[in-house]
Design a protein around this motif. Structure first.
Motif, PDB file in Angstrom:
ATOM      1  N   THR A 160      -3.377  -5.305  -3.987  1.00 26.46           N
ATOM      2  CA  THR A 160      -4.471  -5.420  -3.019  1.00 26.46           C
ATOM      3  C   THR A 160      -4.374  -4.304  -1.987  1.00 26.46           C
TER       4      THR A 160
ATOM      5  N   GLU B  80      -7.524  -5.254  -5.846  1.00 26.19           N
ATOM      6  CA  GLU B  80      -8.567  -5.992  -5.135  1.00 26.19           C
ATOM      7  C   GLU B  80      -8.601  -5.587  -3.670  1.00 26.19           C
ATOM      8  N   ARG B  81      -9.793  -5.643  -3.101  1.00 27.25           N
ATOM      9  CA  ARG B  81      -9.937  -5.444  -1.662  1.00 27.25           C
ATOM     10  C   ARG B  81      -9.502  -6.730  -0.954  1.00 27.25           C
ATOM     11  N   LEU B  82      -8.587  -6.614  -0.001  1.00 27.58           N
ATOM     12  CA  LEU B  82      -8.071  -7.790   0.687  1.00 27.58           C
ATOM     13  C   LEU B  82      -7.870  -7.492   2.160  1.00 27.58           C
TER      14      LEU B  82
END
Length: 217
Positions: free
Chosen positions: A86, A104-106
């Motif tokens: 992330t 993933e964008r987190l």
């Protein structure tokens, strides 16, 4: 590698000037950052990751906060661990996609972290979180790690806060933390220090430390 924006009451996005500038800086330099941090074929010097491997079972599931280009996740996956990659910057998510990796964008401050994980890694990233927000982030991290799981952290040592200028002219917010204060905060969350190392980098002194989460008292 970076965190995302701060969040306010009710989960609504509330960008501070420091977070906005820090995030923008990383959005604009992913390729440059990847090039300057790429592993060198002639060396496999990863002491913190080696210490992490010593306390984890094969196929352990990890959350990496601030994956950046994904070099550390590559190293860990090559040795049989499962890493959820992330980052707060979309540029790094896309860079990893171009390498055939899924990230993933987190937003580590406001988004659900999932879990429980066998471990969480946050190397050279949490120094960008405002001082008053980091203890609550540590609480969220603790809640996402199973009992007996581990937390690997690399954070800038020192006192106070600063704004550093990157190669593209963006300001990067940095909070410095005394070693004893970080260890004390994590101790209150049930983390025991298992290993640590301090070194001088080009940006200053860094603390790298591995903690294990104990059972509630």
């Amino acid at each position: 590698m970076t965190v995302s924006d701060t969040t306010g009451q009710g989960g609504e996005a509330s960008r501070s000037a420091s977070n906005t500038s820090t995030l923008a800086g990383y959005e604009g330099c992913a390729d440059e950052y990847a090039e300057t941090t790429a592993p060198k074929p002639e060396t496999d010097d990863q002491p913190a990751l080696v210490e992490l491997l010593k306390v984890l079972e094969p196929a352990s599931r990890l959350l990496e906060i601030g994956s950046g280009p994904g070099w550390d996740a590559d190293w860990l996956e090559e040795r049989g661990l499962v890493v959820r990659r992330t980052d707060g910057a979309e540029s790094f998510v896309q860079l990893q996609a171009s390498r055939g990796r899924r990230a993933e964008r987190l937003d580590v401050i406001g988004d659900p972290l999932g879990g429980p994980y066998d471990g969480i890694i946050a190397l050279h990233v949490l120094q960008h979180i405002e001082r008053e927000l980091l203890p609550p982030v540590f609480t969220r991290i603790a809640e996402a790690i199973r009992v007996g799981g581990v937390f690997l952290l690399a954070l800038r040592e020192g006192q106070g806060e600063s704004a550093e200028i990157g190669s593209k002219g963006n300001e990067y917010y940095v909070a410095l933390w005394p070693r004893a204060e970080i260890i004390a905060i994590l101790d209150t969350l049930g983390f025991d220090l298992r290993w640590s190392h301090s070194f001088e980098g080009r940006e200053g002194r860094w603390l790298t430390a591995l903690f294990r989460k104990g059972a509630p008292q």
